[in-house]
Motif scaffolding. Structure first.
Motif, PDB file in Angstrom:
ATOM      1  N   GLY A  67      37.870  33.740  42.501  1.00  0.00           N
ATOM      2  CA  GLY A  67      36.527  33.824  43.052  1.00  0.00           C
ATOM      3  C   GLY A  67      35.624  34.564  42.097  1.00  0.00           C
ATOM      4  O   GLY A  67      36.083  35.181  41.130  1.00  0.00           O
ATOM      5  N   GLU A  68      34.334  34.503  42.357  1.00  0.00           N
ATOM      6  CA  GLU A  68      33.382  35.226  41.516  1.00  0.00           C
ATOM      7  C   GLU A  68      33.241  36.661  42.000  1.00  0.00           C
ATOM      8  O   GLU A  68      33.203  36.934  43.198  1.00  0.00           O
ATOM      9  CB  GLU A  68      32.013  34.545  41.539  1.00  0.00           C
ATOM     10  CG  GLU A  68      31.936  33.332  40.675  1.00  0.00           C
ATOM     11  CD  GLU A  68      30.510  32.836  40.477  1.00  0.00           C
ATOM     12  OE1 GLU A  68      30.331  32.013  39.570  1.00  0.00           O
ATOM     13  OE2 GLU A  68      29.594  33.251  41.211  1.00  0.00           O
ATOM     14  N   GLY A  69      33.175  37.572  41.023  1.00  0.00           N
ATOM     15  CA  GLY A  69      32.998  38.985  41.320  1.00  0.00           C
ATOM     16  C   GLY A  69      31.827  39.543  40.545  1.00  0.00           C
ATOM     17  O   GLY A  69      30.752  38.952  40.497  1.00  0.00           O
ATOM     18  N   LYS A  70      32.067  40.657  39.889  1.00  0.00           N
ATOM     19  CA  LYS A  70      31.026  41.347  39.128  1.00  0.00           C
ATOM     20  C   LYS A  70      30.978  40.824  37.695  1.00  0.00           C
ATOM     21  O   LYS A  70      31.923  40.221  37.210  1.00  0.00           O
ATOM     22  CB  LYS A  70      31.313  42.845  39.112  1.00  0.00           C
ATOM     23  CG  LYS A  70      31.301  43.459  40.489  1.00  0.00           C
ATOM     24  CD  LYS A  70      31.682  44.921  40.436  1.00  0.00           C
ATOM     25  CE  LYS A  70      31.744  45.475  41.855  1.00  0.00           C
ATOM     26  NZ  LYS A  70      32.239  46.830  41.885  1.00  0.00           N
ATOM     27  N   THR A  71      29.878  41.103  37.027  1.00  0.00           N
ATOM     28  CA  THR A  71      29.770  40.734  35.621  1.00  0.00           C
ATOM     29  C   THR A  71      30.758  41.560  34.805  1.00  0.00           C
ATOM     30  O   THR A  71      31.212  42.617  35.240  1.00  0.00           O
ATOM     31  CB  THR A  71      28.339  40.968  35.095  1.00  0.00           C
ATOM     32  OG1 THR A  71      27.997  42.337  35.273  1.00  0.00           O
ATOM     33  CG2 THR A  71      27.340  40.093  35.817  1.00  0.00           C
ATOM     34  N   GLY A  72      31.071  41.095  33.622  1.00  0.00           N
ATOM     35  CA  GLY A  72      32.017  41.791  32.743  1.00  0.00           C
ATOM     36  C   GLY A  72      33.309  41.023  32.620  1.00  0.00           C
ATOM     37  O   GLY A  72      33.323  39.798  32.541  1.00  0.00           O
ATOM     38  N   VAL A 146      54.597  33.623  51.037  1.00  0.00           N
ATOM     39  CA  VAL A 146      54.525  33.456  49.581  1.00  0.00           C
ATOM     40  C   VAL A 146      55.155  34.676  48.909  1.00  0.00           C
ATOM     41  O   VAL A 146      54.850  35.820  49.271  1.00  0.00           O
ATOM     42  CB  VAL A 146      53.054  33.283  49.130  1.00  0.00           C
ATOM     43  CG1 VAL A 146      52.944  33.320  47.626  1.00  0.00           C
ATOM     44  CG2 VAL A 146      52.495  31.990  49.681  1.00  0.00           C
ATOM     45  N   ARG A 147      56.046  34.440  47.932  1.00  0.00           N
ATOM     46  CA  ARG A 147      56.766  35.548  47.290  1.00  0.00           C
ATOM     47  C   ARG A 147      55.855  36.475  46.503  1.00  0.00           C
ATOM     48  O   ARG A 147      55.990  37.687  46.575  1.00  0.00           O
ATOM     49  CB  ARG A 147      57.863  34.998  46.374  1.00  0.00           C
ATOM     50  CG  ARG A 147      59.074  34.502  47.148  1.00  0.00           C
ATOM     51  CD  ARG A 147      60.272  34.154  46.288  1.00  0.00           C
ATOM     52  NE  ARG A 147      60.392  34.950  45.092  1.00  0.00           N
ATOM     53  CZ  ARG A 147      60.578  34.447  43.874  1.00  0.00           C
ATOM     54  NH1 ARG A 147      60.666  33.163  43.689  1.00  0.00           N
ATOM     55  NH2 ARG A 147      60.702  35.234  42.839  1.00  0.00           N
ATOM     56  N   GLN A 148      54.974  35.922  45.684  1.00  0.00           N
ATOM     57  CA  GLN A 148      54.050  36.735  44.902  1.00  0.00           C
ATOM     58  C   GLN A 148      52.648  36.192  45.125  1.00  0.00           C
ATOM     59  O   GLN A 148      52.450  34.965  45.161  1.00  0.00           O
ATOM     60  CB  GLN A 148      54.395  36.705  43.416  1.00  0.00           C
ATOM     61  CG  GLN A 148      55.713  37.412  43.131  1.00  0.00           C
ATOM     62  CD  GLN A 148      55.971  37.516  41.642  1.00  0.00           C
ATOM     63  OE1 GLN A 148      55.871  36.533  40.930  1.00  0.00           O
ATOM     64  NE2 GLN A 148      56.305  38.699  41.188  1.00  0.00           N
ATOM     65  N   ALA A 149      51.678  37.096  45.271  1.00  0.00           N
ATOM     66  CA  ALA A 149      50.312  36.667  45.563  1.00  0.00           C
ATOM     67  C   ALA A 149      49.324  37.665  44.991  1.00  0.00           C
ATOM     68  O   ALA A 149      49.559  38.879  45.026  1.00  0.00           O
ATOM     69  CB  ALA A 149      50.112  36.538  47.072  1.00  0.00           C
ATOM     70  N   ALA A 150      48.223  37.125  44.472  1.00  0.00           N
ATOM     71  CA  ALA A 150      47.181  37.973  43.903  1.00  0.00           C
ATOM     72  C   ALA A 150      45.849  37.242  43.950  1.00  0.00           C
ATOM     73  O   ALA A 150      45.781  36.059  44.313  1.00  0.00           O
ATOM     74  CB  ALA A 150      47.530  38.358  42.472  1.00  0.00           C
ATOM     75  N   PHE A 151      44.816  37.959  43.579  1.00  0.00           N
ATOM     76  CA  PHE A 151      43.472  37.398  43.522  1.00  0.00           C
ATOM     77  C   PHE A 151      42.821  37.840  42.226  1.00  0.00           C
ATOM     78  O   PHE A 151      42.947  38.999  41.828  1.00  0.00           O
ATOM     79  CB  PHE A 151      42.624  37.861  44.713  1.00  0.00           C
ATOM     80  CG  PHE A 151      41.335  37.128  44.802  1.00  0.00           C
ATOM     81  CD1 PHE A 151      41.244  35.940  45.504  1.00  0.00           C
ATOM     82  CD2 PHE A 151      40.210  37.593  44.145  1.00  0.00           C
ATOM     83  CE1 PHE A 151      40.057  35.234  45.547  1.00  0.00           C
ATOM     84  CE2 PHE A 151      39.020  36.892  44.188  1.00  0.00           C
ATOM     85  CZ  PHE A 151      38.946  35.709  44.895  1.00  0.00           C
ATOM     86  N   LEU A 152      42.122  36.908  41.594  1.00  0.00           N
ATOM     87  CA  LEU A 152      41.446  37.189  40.336  1.00  0.00           C
ATOM     88  C   LEU A 152      39.953  36.968  40.510  1.00  0.00           C
ATOM     89  O   LEU A 152      39.510  35.844  40.780  1.00  0.00           O
ATOM     90  CB  LEU A 152      41.998  36.270  39.236  1.00  0.00           C
ATOM     91  CG  LEU A 152      41.490  36.488  37.821  1.00  0.00           C
ATOM     92  CD1 LEU A 152      41.888  37.871  37.301  1.00  0.00           C
ATOM     93  CD2 LEU A 152      42.020  35.395  36.897  1.00  0.00           C
ATOM     94  N   HIS A 153      39.184  38.065  40.400  1.00  0.00           N
ATOM     95  CA  HIS A 153      37.730  37.964  40.415  1.00  0.00           C
ATOM     96  C   HIS A 153      37.252  37.644  39.004  1.00  0.00           C
ATOM     97  O   HIS A 153      37.653  38.320  38.051  1.00  0.00           O
ATOM     98  CB  HIS A 153      37.098  39.293  40.859  1.00  0.00           C
ATOM     99  CG  HIS A 153      36.806  39.348  42.309  1.00  0.00           C
ATOM    100  ND1 HIS A 153      37.261  40.362  43.121  1.00  0.00           N
ATOM    101  CD2 HIS A 153      36.085  38.530  43.098  1.00  0.00           C
ATOM    102  CE1 HIS A 153      36.836  40.156  44.343  1.00  0.00           C
ATOM    103  NE2 HIS A 153      36.119  39.046  44.362  1.00  0.00           N
ATOM    104  N   LEU A 154      36.415  36.641  38.890  1.00  0.00           N
ATOM    105  CA  LEU A 154      35.867  36.217  37.605  1.00  0.00           C
ATOM    106  C   LEU A 154      34.397  36.617  37.521  1.00  0.00           C
ATOM    107  O   LEU A 154      33.723  36.725  38.550  1.00  0.00           O
ATOM    108  CB  LEU A 154      35.983  34.702  37.468  1.00  0.00           C
ATOM    109  CG  LEU A 154      37.404  34.171  37.532  1.00  0.00           C
ATOM    110  CD1 LEU A 154      37.407  32.701  37.901  1.00  0.00           C
ATOM    111  CD2 LEU A 154      38.095  34.415  36.213  1.00  0.00           C
TER     112      LEU A 154
END
Length: 188
Positions: A67-72, A146-154
């Motif tokens: 998903g979208e997060g902060k700039t940088g 789910v065995r492994q789960a994470a979220f990546l902010h772009l």
């Protein structure tokens, strides 16, 4: 069962969401197209219940939300908060915990390599996924089998072309995905 990769559609009058741009680019990139299941989500609270929860109802080796997060730099979210607040694109408003009486937060389940600050220096490690749908997606993944789960902010895509945005962020996404794949390999 394949891993699950998710992205969100546009929100707040933005013409596009960088997470969907990146996931669409990944889907056609050599070596990844058929290695995962892809789910493009509207920015709506009910998408978590009606689209994500069924997709992770059975055990999967891993899942990663984008998903979208902060700039940088991109931020790997290392915990989800037991809170949902805000108005989605359909006008639905939420202001309550995900799990009444549940824990304040749940830690992401990531490969050791991703949780360490020394690996993938291009990633920020974050302890706060917010309280909107990105956090909700992570919470939904973490209460699933789910065995492994994470979220990546772009970083937000803004006016950057799809090709330029994908070229900027696909290498980082590939590195994150490879860390998940390596962790599920025998002997890892």
């Amino acid at each position: 069962m394949k891993p699950l990769l998710t992205a969100f559609g546009p929100f707040q009058s933005r013409p596009r969401n960088g997470s969907a741009t990146l996931l669409a680019a990944l889907r056609v990139s050599p070596g990844w197209g058929d290695r995962a299941d892809y789910l493009f989500l509207p920015v709506a609270w009910n998408s978590l219940e009606f689209l994500v929860a069924p997709a992770v109802a059975k055990p999967r080796p891993w899942a990663l939300g984008l998903g979208e997060g902060k700039t940088g730099r991109p931020a790997l979210e290392l915990r989800a908060r037991n809170l949902r607040t805000g108005q989605d694109e359909s006008g639905a408003i939420a202001n309550r915990p995900w799990e009444s009486g549940g824990p304040e937060a749940r830690p992401s389940r990531v490969p050791k390599e991703l949780g360490e600050t020394s690996s993938l220096p291009e990633l920020i490690r974050s302890q706060d996924a917010g309280a909107f749908l990105c956090n909700g997606l992570l919470w939904t993944l973490l209460v699933s089998p789910v065995r492994q789960a994470a979220f990546l902010h772009l970083p937000p895509q803004g006016e950057t072309s799809d090709e330029t945005y994908a070229a900027q962020h696909l290498p980082t996404l590939h590195a994150v995905l490879e860390a998940f794949e390596k962790a599920r390999s025998p002997g890892a």
